[in-house]
Every structure is written in C-alpha cells, then in structure tokens.
Motif scaffolding. Sequence first.
Motif, PDB file in Angstrom:
ATOM      1  N   GLN A   1       0.828  -1.204   0.000  1.00  0.00           N
ATOM      2  CA  GLN A   1       0.000   0.000   0.000  1.00  0.00           C
ATOM      3  C   GLN A   1       0.858   1.247   0.000  1.00  0.00           C
ATOM      4  N   ASN A   2       0.206   2.388  -0.145  1.00  0.00           N
ATOM      5  CA  ASN A   2       0.907   3.659  -0.257  1.00  0.00           C
ATOM      6  C   ASN A   2       1.734   3.974   0.988  1.00  0.00           C
ATOM      7  N   ASP A   3       1.287   3.510   2.158  1.00  0.00           N
ATOM      8  CA  ASP A   3       2.038   3.747   3.400  1.00  0.00           C
ATOM      9  C   ASP A   3       3.053   2.635   3.670  1.00  0.00           C
ATOM     10  N   LEU A   4       3.354   1.804   2.662  1.00  0.00           N
ATOM     11  CA  LEU A   4       4.344   0.722   2.672  1.00  0.00           C
ATOM     12  C   LEU A   4       3.962  -0.437   3.582  1.00  0.00           C
ATOM     13  N   THR A   5       2.679  -0.589   3.890  1.00  0.00           N
ATOM     14  CA  THR A   5       2.245  -1.765   4.637  1.00  0.00           C
ATOM     15  C   THR A   5       2.010  -2.897   3.649  1.00  0.00           C
ATOM     16  N   LEU A   6       2.318  -4.112   4.100  1.00  0.00           N
ATOM     17  CA  LEU A   6       2.200  -5.298   3.257  1.00  0.00           C
ATOM     18  C   LEU A   6       1.010  -6.128   3.683  1.00  0.00           C
ATOM     19  N   SER A   7       0.398  -6.797   2.708  1.00  0.00           N
ATOM     20  CA  SER A   7      -0.698  -7.721   2.976  1.00  0.00           C
ATOM     21  C   SER A   7      -0.564  -8.914   2.061  1.00  0.00           C
ATOM     22  N   ILE A   8      -0.836 -10.094   2.601  1.00  0.00           N
ATOM     23  CA  ILE A   8      -0.965 -11.300   1.790  1.00  0.00           C
ATOM     24  C   ILE A   8      -2.442 -11.626   1.796  1.00  0.00           C
ATOM     25  N   GLY A   9      -3.045 -11.528   0.628  1.00  0.00           N
ATOM     26  CA  GLY A   9      -4.504 -11.646   0.563  1.00  0.00           C
ATOM     27  C   GLY A   9      -5.121 -10.460   1.285  1.00  0.00           C
ATOM     28  N   ASP A  10      -5.953 -10.721   2.304  1.00  0.00           N
ATOM     29  CA  ASP A  10      -6.563  -9.659   3.098  1.00  0.00           C
ATOM     30  C   ASP A  10      -5.878  -9.489   4.447  1.00  0.00           C
ATOM     31  N   ARG A  11      -4.835 -10.247   4.721  1.00  0.00           N
ATOM     32  CA  ARG A  11      -4.183 -10.269   6.040  1.00  0.00           C
ATOM     33  C   ARG A  11      -2.926  -9.414   5.998  1.00  0.00           C
ATOM     34  N   ALA A  12      -2.863  -8.407   6.878  1.00  0.00           N
ATOM     35  CA  ALA A  12      -1.694  -7.535   6.970  1.00  0.00           C
ATOM     36  C   ALA A  12      -0.543  -8.304   7.627  1.00  0.00           C
ATOM     37  N   ILE A  13       0.676  -8.076   7.098  1.00  0.00           N
ATOM     38  CA  ILE A  13       1.851  -8.751   7.658  1.00  0.00           C
ATOM     39  C   ILE A  13       2.946  -7.729   7.909  1.00  0.00           C
TER      40      ILE A  13
END
Length: 143
Positions: free
Chosen positions: A69-81
């Motif tokens: 995402q734009n704030d550099l958060t990662l997600s696999i599918g719908d789960r944030a990691i």
Amino acid sequence: MAIRLGGDGDDMEEMSEINITPFIDVILVLLIIFMIAAPLATVTVPVDLPVSTATAQPDPQEPIILSLQNDLTLSIGDRAIDRSMLAAELGRASKGDTQARILLRADKGVDYGDIMGLMDDLRKANYLKVGLVTEDGTGPAPQ
C-alpha cells in the motif's frame, strides 16, 4: 584444367584462373529448388481430430496476492503482515513451495525504489516467480 591456345598452337600453357560462373548457376538453381520444395515439406495431411468432453483442469495452485500500500504496509490476501516476517508468511501461504506464483499489487503512489526493495526481499526468500498486477487500461485516460 583449362588450356589457353596461343597463336601458333605449339606453346600451350595452363590457365590457372577459376571460372566461377557455372558454380553460381548451380547454386542459384539449388536455391530455387529449395525455395519451391520447402513449403511443400510442411504437413498438410487433413486429420479429423476427436472431440474431448473432459472439462479443462484449473491451474493447480492459486497465486499468492501480495499487496504493497501507499504507506508501505504489506498484505498477503486480506491479512496484513510485518515486512520482517515476509519470508515466514510467504512460506505459510505457499506451504513451503518457493516455486509458487506471487502477484505483486503496488499502489501507484509507492516509490519505485520501495517496489524494487520488496522484489529484492522476495528474491532473497527464493520466490522468483513474481508478477506485477496492473489495472485494465480500457477505462478513461488519466488526466
């Protein structure tokens, strides 16, 4: 071997020049023969193939969707990691298969260097089959 005839006929000397014109003629004839014969060498035998009633098999494994995402958060599918747990989370999602396909979705506001850093992290974790996801370009043109 060619012989050059002189004026009086007694002094016959050898001619050491090669006449290449017949050689070129032979090569051109062979070229024409191959140009005509090559298309005829393709298989054009009509075969009435049977029709299969089996349904098409789905792809054996669904790809893993990794979102940045734009704030550099990662997600696999719908789960944030957490980024530090990327290799472990990918191992869990792929059941340890490093040949699994990963589709990377990155927000268009994310810096190119951040995307390349994430792809470098994927390479370090031995996930080499990475595809980039974009939107379909059939919508309105960007302003």
